[in-house]
Design a protein around this motif. Structure first.
Motif, short mmCIF file in Angstrom:
data_model
loop_
_atom_site.label_atom_id
_atom_site.label_comp_id
_atom_site.label_asym_id
_atom_site.label_seq_id
_atom_site.Cartn_x
_atom_site.Cartn_y
_atom_site.Cartn_z
N THR A 30 0.82 -1.21 0.00
CA THR A 30 0.00 0.00 0.00
C THR A 30 0.85 1.25 0.00
O THR A 30 0.57 2.22 -0.72
CB THR A 30 -0.94 0.01 1.22
OG1 THR A 30 -1.81 -1.13 1.16
CG2 THR A 30 -1.78 1.28 1.26
N VAL A 146 -9.32 6.01 -2.37
CA VAL A 146 -8.47 4.96 -2.93
C VAL A 146 -9.02 3.59 -2.56
O VAL A 146 -9.15 2.69 -3.40
CB VAL A 146 -7.01 5.11 -2.45
CG1 VAL A 146 -6.20 3.87 -2.81
CG2 VAL A 146 -6.38 6.35 -3.05
N GLU A 147 -9.38 3.41 -1.29
CA GLU A 147 -9.88 2.12 -0.82
C GLU A 147 -11.25 1.81 -1.43
O GLU A 147 -11.51 0.68 -1.86
CB GLU A 147 -9.98 2.11 0.71
CG GLU A 147 -10.36 0.77 1.31
CD GLU A 147 -9.39 -0.35 0.96
OE1 GLU A 147 -9.85 -1.51 0.81
OE2 GLU A 147 -8.18 -0.08 0.82
N HIS A 149 -12.50 3.02 -4.20
CA HIS A 149 -12.33 2.82 -5.63
C HIS A 149 -11.89 1.39 -5.91
O HIS A 149 -12.40 0.73 -6.83
CB HIS A 149 -11.30 3.82 -6.18
CG HIS A 149 -11.06 3.72 -7.64
ND1 HIS A 149 -9.89 3.23 -8.16
CD2 HIS A 149 -11.85 4.03 -8.71
CE1 HIS A 149 -9.96 3.26 -9.48
NE2 HIS A 149 -11.12 3.73 -9.84
N ARG A 150 -10.96 0.90 -5.13
CA ARG A 150 -10.51 -0.50 -5.26
C ARG A 150 -11.68 -1.45 -5.01
O ARG A 150 -11.89 -2.42 -5.75
CB ARG A 150 -9.38 -0.78 -4.27
CG ARG A 150 -8.91 -2.23 -4.26
CD ARG A 150 -7.96 -2.47 -3.09
NE ARG A 150 -6.84 -1.57 -3.18
CZ ARG A 150 -5.76 -1.79 -3.95
NH1 ARG A 150 -5.69 -2.90 -4.65
NH2 ARG A 150 -4.79 -0.92 -3.99
N GLU A 151 -12.45 -1.19 -3.95
CA GLU A 151 -13.59 -2.05 -3.62
C GLU A 151 -14.62 -2.09 -4.74
O GLU A 151 -15.20 -3.14 -5.02
CB GLU A 151 -14.25 -1.55 -2.32
CG GLU A 151 -13.42 -1.77 -1.07
CD GLU A 151 -14.05 -1.13 0.15
OE1 GLU A 151 -15.07 -0.41 0.00
OE2 GLU A 151 -13.52 -1.33 1.26
N HIS A 153 -14.13 -1.62 -8.09
CA HIS A 153 -13.67 -2.40 -9.23
C HIS A 153 -13.58 -3.88 -8.88
O HIS A 153 -13.82 -4.74 -9.74
CB HIS A 153 -12.33 -1.86 -9.73
CG HIS A 153 -12.48 -0.63 -10.57
ND1 HIS A 153 -12.86 -0.68 -11.90
CD2 HIS A 153 -12.32 0.69 -10.28
CE1 HIS A 153 -12.92 0.53 -12.39
NE2 HIS A 153 -12.60 1.39 -11.44
N GLU A 154 -13.26 -4.22 -7.64
CA GLU A 154 -13.25 -5.62 -7.23
C GLU A 154 -14.66 -6.19 -7.20
O GLU A 154 -14.88 -7.34 -7.56
CB GLU A 154 -12.58 -5.77 -5.87
CG GLU A 154 -11.07 -5.64 -5.89
CD GLU A 154 -10.43 -5.96 -4.56
OE1 GLU A 154 -11.17 -6.09 -3.55
OE2 GLU A 154 -9.19 -6.06 -4.52
N SER A 170 -5.77 -8.38 -10.12
CA SER A 170 -5.52 -7.62 -8.89
C SER A 170 -4.08 -7.10 -8.84
O SER A 170 -3.84 -5.97 -8.41
CB SER A 170 -5.80 -8.50 -7.66
OG SER A 170 -7.18 -8.86 -7.61
N PHE A 173 -3.98 -4.28 -11.22
CA PHE A 173 -4.69 -3.12 -10.66
C PHE A 173 -3.77 -2.35 -9.72
O PHE A 173 -3.70 -1.11 -9.78
CB PHE A 173 -5.94 -3.58 -9.90
CG PHE A 173 -6.77 -2.45 -9.35
CD1 PHE A 173 -7.83 -1.94 -10.08
CD2 PHE A 173 -6.48 -1.89 -8.11
CE1 PHE A 173 -8.59 -0.88 -9.59
CE2 PHE A 173 -7.23 -0.83 -7.61
CZ PHE A 173 -8.29 -0.33 -8.35
N ASP A 174 -3.05 -3.07 -8.85
CA ASP A 174 -2.12 -2.42 -7.93
C ASP A 174 -1.01 -1.70 -8.69
O ASP A 174 -0.62 -0.58 -8.33
CB ASP A 174 -1.52 -3.44 -6.97
CG ASP A 174 -2.50 -3.88 -5.89
OD1 ASP A 174 -3.44 -3.12 -5.62
OD2 ASP A 174 -2.31 -4.97 -5.32
N ASP A 177 -2.47 1.35 -10.14
CA ASP A 177 -2.76 2.32 -9.08
C ASP A 177 -1.53 3.17 -8.76
O ASP A 177 -1.66 4.35 -8.42
CB ASP A 177 -3.21 1.59 -7.82
CG ASP A 177 -4.52 2.14 -7.28
OD1 ASP A 177 -5.20 2.88 -8.02
OD2 ASP A 177 -4.86 1.84 -6.12
#
Length: 232
Positions: A30, A146-147, A149-151, A153-154, A170, A173-174, A177
């Protein structure tokens, strides 16, 4: 009488070490993705063990994993440092992520049920609460965005049954990011546009329109990457 053999790696201490290793791996990844440690920053063991309150062995294990994921590099006799960024790499990462994500959303649309749909709506609502804010207030809550947005797309691809496909998307994606942070201070049109793009992706996915959802996702990702390319 046969005596049982105790497994020295199965006790509470071993489980605690494994948990600590996963925790520092997540925190370190992170910090790299969010540019706490910028590209090509040397990661010194003395500083890192203090920051994350872990042993050198646990830290080395986490860094080795991140090296295999492409987030850090290792040089003989010099140790670990954050991987550099480049336009060439961003283009490659973008292409891979789009390929994985489009396949994953198609699989999710085929296999997703009502719980999957409900979660997409709930997660999108949480994201929209921040994306609907004025830019200055949104930036005050950037870490939350950020968190969320990740959630989001997941959640879109969560019903994809291919575990390796999900894992590979994943990782990409990281990686993407990390480049996305380049554009986080560029407000011109981003807030409102991304808000609408996320809503459109959600609606197309819930309508089970795989072609439209795939096209919207590709446009969404390429637009962000093109902005990052201009700022590199």
């Amino acid at each position: 009488m046969t005596s049982g053999t105790l497994n020295p790696t199965s006790g509470p201490s071993s489980r605690s070490e494994a948990s600590s290793s996963r925790d520092v791996l997540t925190r370190l990844r992170t910090d790299i993705v969010s540019s706490v440690f910028g590209p090509e920053t040397r990661l010194k063991f003395a500083d890192m063990t203090k920051r994350y309150d872990v042993s050198i062995g646990t830290l080395r294990e986490a860094l080795s994993q991140l090296s295999s994921e492409g987030f850090v590099t290792v040089e003989a006799g010099k140790g670990f440092k954050v991987s550099p960024v480049s336009a060439v790499e961003l283009i490659e990462i973008t292409d891979h992520f789009i390929s994985f994500e489009k396949r994953a959303v198609r699989e999710a649309i085929v296999h997703g049920g009502e719980d999957w749909e409900a979660n997409i709506v709930a997660v999108h609502h949480r994201l929209s609460l921040i994306e609907g804010l004025p830019w200055e207030r949104r930036m005050e809550r950037h870490s939350e965005w950020v968190e969320r947005h990740r959630e989001f797309h997941e959640a879109i691809v969560a019903a994809c049954p291919g575990r390796w496909l999900f894992r590979l998307r994943s990782i990409m994606f990281d990686q993407l990011d990390r480049y996305r942070f380049v554009t986080k201070r560029a407000p011109e049109g981003l807030g409102g546009r991304k808000f609408e793009e996320h809503r459109e992706i959600m609606m197309a996915t819930l309508a089970r329109d795989a072609d439209l959802a795939s096209a919207l996702i590709e446009q969404h990702i390429r637009d962000t990457s093109e902005r990052a390319l201009k700022l590199l």
